[in-house]
Design a protein around this motif. Sequence first.
Motif, PDB file in Angstrom:
ATOM      1  N   GLU A   2       0.823  -1.203   0.000  1.00 11.80           N
ATOM      2  CA  GLU A   2       0.000   0.000   0.000  1.00 11.80           C
ATOM      3  C   GLU A   2       0.859   1.256   0.000  1.00 11.80           C
ATOM      4  N   THR A   3       2.161   1.073  -0.118  1.00 14.95           N
ATOM      5  CA  THR A   3       3.096   2.190  -0.258  1.00 14.95           C
ATOM      6  C   THR A   3       3.230   2.540  -1.737  1.00 14.95           C
ATOM      7  N   PRO A   4       3.264   3.825  -2.112  1.00 14.27           N
ATOM      8  CA  PRO A   4       3.459   4.169  -3.526  1.00 14.27           C
ATOM      9  C   PRO A   4       4.732   3.534  -4.075  1.00 14.27           C
ATOM     10  N   ILE A  48      -0.666   6.801 -11.585  1.00 15.29           N
ATOM     11  CA  ILE A  48      -1.914   6.058 -11.710  1.00 15.29           C
ATOM     12  C   ILE A  48      -2.301   5.503 -10.346  1.00 15.29           C
ATOM     13  N   GLY A  49      -3.573   5.278 -10.148  1.00 15.04           N
ATOM     14  CA  GLY A  49      -4.054   4.702  -8.912  1.00 15.04           C
ATOM     15  C   GLY A  49      -4.282   3.205  -9.052  1.00 15.04           C
ATOM     16  N   ARG A  50      -4.222   2.534  -7.927  1.00 15.91           N
ATOM     17  CA  ARG A  50      -4.539   1.095  -7.894  1.00 15.91           C
ATOM     18  C   ARG A  50      -5.417   0.853  -6.675  1.00 15.91           C
ATOM     19  N   ALA A  80      -1.557   3.176  -4.307  1.00 17.80           N
ATOM     20  CA  ALA A  80      -2.672   2.365  -3.813  1.00 17.80           C
ATOM     21  C   ALA A  80      -3.680   3.234  -3.080  1.00 17.80           C
ATOM     22  N   HIS A  81      -4.961   2.874  -3.224  1.00 18.37           N
ATOM     23  CA  HIS A  81      -6.001   3.608  -2.496  1.00 18.37           C
ATOM     24  C   HIS A  81      -7.183   2.680  -2.246  1.00 18.37           C
ATOM     25  N   ASP A  82      -7.999   3.035  -1.274  1.00 12.61           N
ATOM     26  CA  ASP A  82      -9.190   2.236  -0.934  1.00 12.61           C
ATOM     27  C   ASP A  82     -10.291   2.459  -1.945  1.00 12.61           C
TER      28      ASP A  82
END
Length: 301
Positions: free
Chosen positions: A131-133, A267-269, A299-301
Amino acid sequence: MPDTIIVGLDGSTESRAAAEWAAREAVLRDLPMVLLHVWQPVPEPMAQAPLLGPETHAHWTERIPREAAEGLRLRHPGLRVTTEQRSGAPADVLVEAARDAGLLVLGSRALGGLGGFLVGSVGQSVVARTETPVVLVRAGEQAADEHLKDPAGIPSTATGFRPVVLGLDTDSPDGTVLAFAFEEARRREAPLTVLRGWNLPPYYVYSLAAGVDPREDFTREQTAALTETLLPWREKYPDVEVKEVSRLGSPAGHLVDASHDASLVVIGRRVRRSPFGVHIGSVAHAVMHHATAPVAVVAHD
């Protein structure tokens, strides 16, 4: 510590490029960095072989990160860099180490004619599980590649940074991803291009059959949604020049195209806590493999 940048270093060309990128990022952020070398223990009989003896073992676990750190200190005076060696499965060790870092940087081999990334199983596993970039840097990446060409058309670090590009889904925008992109643009004093790719809804075909073409209306709706999403962020970062791009078509394809003129692609994941294993979305997967600029996966929720 959250205020630390960790680099996965194995002596390869791609990991050295990642270390150089991380050093430049550490200078921009005024943060320390750690060169982490992960080695997998070999069975005792193999360890006794001449080519796998103590001298070779010491070379891989001590000499490579030590010499890399010395080189980085020479090229980046004042950089705070340390080395660390851990044993175990590389993906597991990197995921564990990333929990205590603010950023993890990994190298990726270039895909020759395709000009993109070859993200191996270790890199994909780490991106999917942490969850770390994570920033992926391709082999051969140079500091000048992130800057605009000079008036003579020659790459130079004396010019400004190329834009930071953010892929944004306005249906589910996440503040963590947006903040990361705006901060990266601010540090670089670079413009931020926020790109939204979209496809026509299924009912489009039926509208055409009825003699109605809703493309213009739908385009206006998508453009307005992007503007509305970014409004509070423009106010929060008034010094960041923002360019909004809303286009019909594949989001991944648009981001890969935009990467050719970018200093960084963000980008997000979405984090999927599933008993069936980890997963990287299709857009993130495509951008990771085919973008030509460094890619930050947040990473994001």
